[in-house]
Scaffold this active site. Sequence first.
Site, PDB file in Angstrom:
ATOM      1  N   HIS A  66     -32.834 -10.558  33.170  1.00  0.00           N
ATOM      2  CA  HIS A  66     -32.870  -9.632  32.039  1.00  0.00           C
ATOM      3  C   HIS A  66     -31.585  -8.815  31.995  1.00  0.00           C
ATOM      4  O   HIS A  66     -31.256  -8.217  30.977  1.00  0.00           O
ATOM      5  CB  HIS A  66     -34.087  -8.707  32.119  1.00  0.00           C
ATOM      6  CG  HIS A  66     -34.100  -7.834  33.325  1.00  0.00           C
ATOM      7  ND1 HIS A  66     -34.218  -8.342  34.596  1.00  0.00           N
ATOM      8  CD2 HIS A  66     -33.982  -6.499  33.476  1.00  0.00           C
ATOM      9  CE1 HIS A  66     -34.172  -7.347  35.461  1.00  0.00           C
ATOM     10  NE2 HIS A  66     -34.031  -6.222  34.813  1.00  0.00           N
ATOM     11  N   LYS A  71     -28.331 -10.452  41.346  1.00  0.00           N
ATOM     12  CA  LYS A  71     -27.652  -9.919  42.531  1.00  0.00           C
ATOM     13  C   LYS A  71     -28.589  -9.929  43.727  1.00  0.00           C
ATOM     14  O   LYS A  71     -29.781  -9.639  43.607  1.00  0.00           O
ATOM     15  CB  LYS A  71     -27.266  -8.462  42.201  1.00  0.00           C
ATOM     16  CG  LYS A  71     -26.434  -7.778  43.239  1.00  0.00           C
ATOM     17  CD  LYS A  71     -24.953  -7.994  43.007  1.00  0.00           C
ATOM     18  CE  LYS A  71     -24.119  -7.474  44.158  1.00  0.00           C
ATOM     19  NZ  LYS A  71     -24.170  -8.346  45.343  1.00  0.00           N
ATOM     20  N   LYS A  95     -35.817  -3.431  42.980  1.00  0.00           N
ATOM     21  CA  LYS A  95     -34.883  -2.505  43.636  1.00  0.00           C
ATOM     22  C   LYS A  95     -33.784  -2.075  42.661  1.00  0.00           C
ATOM     23  O   LYS A  95     -33.514  -0.890  42.494  1.00  0.00           O
ATOM     24  CB  LYS A  95     -34.273  -3.269  44.823  1.00  0.00           C
ATOM     25  CG  LYS A  95     -33.485  -2.447  45.776  1.00  0.00           C
ATOM     26  CD  LYS A  95     -32.856  -3.335  46.861  1.00  0.00           C
ATOM     27  CE  LYS A  95     -33.864  -4.021  47.759  1.00  0.00           C
ATOM     28  NZ  LYS A  95     -33.234  -4.648  48.942  1.00  0.00           N
ATOM     29  N   LYS A 107     -31.676 -13.854  45.531  1.00  0.00           N
ATOM     30  CA  LYS A 107     -31.517 -13.885  46.992  1.00  0.00           C
ATOM     31  C   LYS A 107     -31.176 -15.301  47.412  1.00  0.00           C
ATOM     32  O   LYS A 107     -31.560 -16.261  46.740  1.00  0.00           O
ATOM     33  CB  LYS A 107     -32.838 -13.478  47.664  1.00  0.00           C
ATOM     34  CG  LYS A 107     -32.668 -12.982  49.076  1.00  0.00           C
ATOM     35  CD  LYS A 107     -32.094 -11.601  49.070  1.00  0.00           C
ATOM     36  CE  LYS A 107     -32.229 -10.857  50.340  1.00  0.00           C
ATOM     37  NZ  LYS A 107     -32.127  -9.411  50.096  1.00  0.00           N
ATOM     38  N   SER A 363     -22.872  -2.042  46.411  1.00  0.00           N
ATOM     39  CA  SER A 363     -22.364  -3.335  45.935  1.00  0.00           C
ATOM     40  C   SER A 363     -21.984  -3.224  44.466  1.00  0.00           C
ATOM     41  O   SER A 363     -20.993  -3.805  44.006  1.00  0.00           O
ATOM     42  CB  SER A 363     -23.437  -4.426  46.068  1.00  0.00           C
ATOM     43  OG  SER A 363     -23.425  -4.977  47.357  1.00  0.00           O
TER      44      SER A 363
END
Length: 472
Positions: A66, A71, A95, A107, A363
């Site tokens: 979305h 990431k 998160k 992931k 990050s």
Amino acid sequence: MPAATEYKFFEAVEKSFDKAAAFTNWDKGILEQIKQCNSVYRMNFPVKIGDQIEVIKAYRVQHSQHKSPSKGGIRFSLSVNLDEVMALSALMTYKCAIVNVPFGGAKGGICIDPKKYTPYELEKITRRYTSELIKKNFIGPGTDVPAPDYGTGEREMSWILDTYTSLRPGEVDALACVTGKPVSQGGVRGRREATGLGVYFGIREVCSMERLMNKIGLPTGVAGKRVIVQGLGNVGYHAAKFFREGGAKLIALAEYEGAIFNPEGLNEEEVFQYRKKTGSILNYPGAKNFEQSTDALEIECDILIPAALENVVNQENAPRIKAKIIGEAANGPLTPEADEIFIQKGILVVPDMYLNAGGVTVSYFEWLKNLSHVRHGRMEKRFTENMNTRILNQIENLTGKKVSKTEKDFILHGADEVDIVNSGLEETMITATREIIDCWFSNDKIPDMRTAAYIVAINKVATSYAELGIFP
Ligand code: GLU
């Protein structure tokens, strides 16, 4: 502890999601779409190790798109399997939403024991994995951006970057294809300690809330609290460091080989050096040994920080846990059954997908730095220092008084990159904590902080889907 394959991690995440979704009014279809993993890439590739060819199993899962890019870290561990990578990618979606980092969740994982390979062999595996990702468009500054996770660090990220840039020559934003890089390779200052520092900022904010502390019978503030940290990897080590510097007492530290306990307090750096020298945390001078690492979880304390792997606190040992607060620095250290037990026992669980969001937050700052091609602070540091000097000179002239040298250095200082990164992280963690607690306290039927965190996440992701116009 059940083997990782028996423990259905993705199901556990879905369970927590459903529990929270019941408190929202979103369309069932939207909720279903949010829950699913959008793209799953399972690969097997050959790598020559010595004179043998090994078939390496690896994964990359993009849970949500979305927001782009998606990431999340890459894990090297023998416990890596599809269920685990799916669950961890889902946690990344929630998160990122909670801390307002504009990414989807992803992931990756390679099913290997990194300790069994030489650096050269690990480099070959990492580079091959990266080229597999490139082939299927599963990596890129605008599509999917990996980062470190369990078993990986700056070294692996620079191999990924180098493989990417050599296969995609001329891409001006290529540096942003991966985060958690060494500073010399486009990394950002403060990324290494970010997750641990975020854990500290989050718990510090929770501990500052009188209403919450009254609920569990503790005074406010971190200072003086007894803390146990399980896992002295990058996250656990830095969390321990910031707690100790914040005035807490580290009464026990745990690693694979066992745990050590000293009610007078331990120093994580000295313990770390001792372990490096002797190969074990055990027999540390002045501390009591616990042969089983997980025994440390059951020692009486104020704050327990599981900072290693998932599923360490479960149905079996949860009844024996005596902490008042559990801060989930790892991803998924508690099973849903353990959660239920802690609700009954009145133990405050500060959930992973918000508490360990410091890594992905910084990050994001690294990605921004790479896209802007300029170090944070470079444009304004001198200007601030010159301006502060003038203001201070004016004040000193007008009052006829001089401030001390230490105070002067502090006032004049213009922000360096690490100052900007840490302040962005502090702001992020404080805002997220308050948002989750406000949600929790807005409805006394919401049983725990995890459910409140999921509600906040679901609302944000669902709004984003709705605003994308995918669902008429
Ligand atoms: N692996 C970390 C996490 O689980 C960091 C992810 C990132 O920086 O993208 O949150």
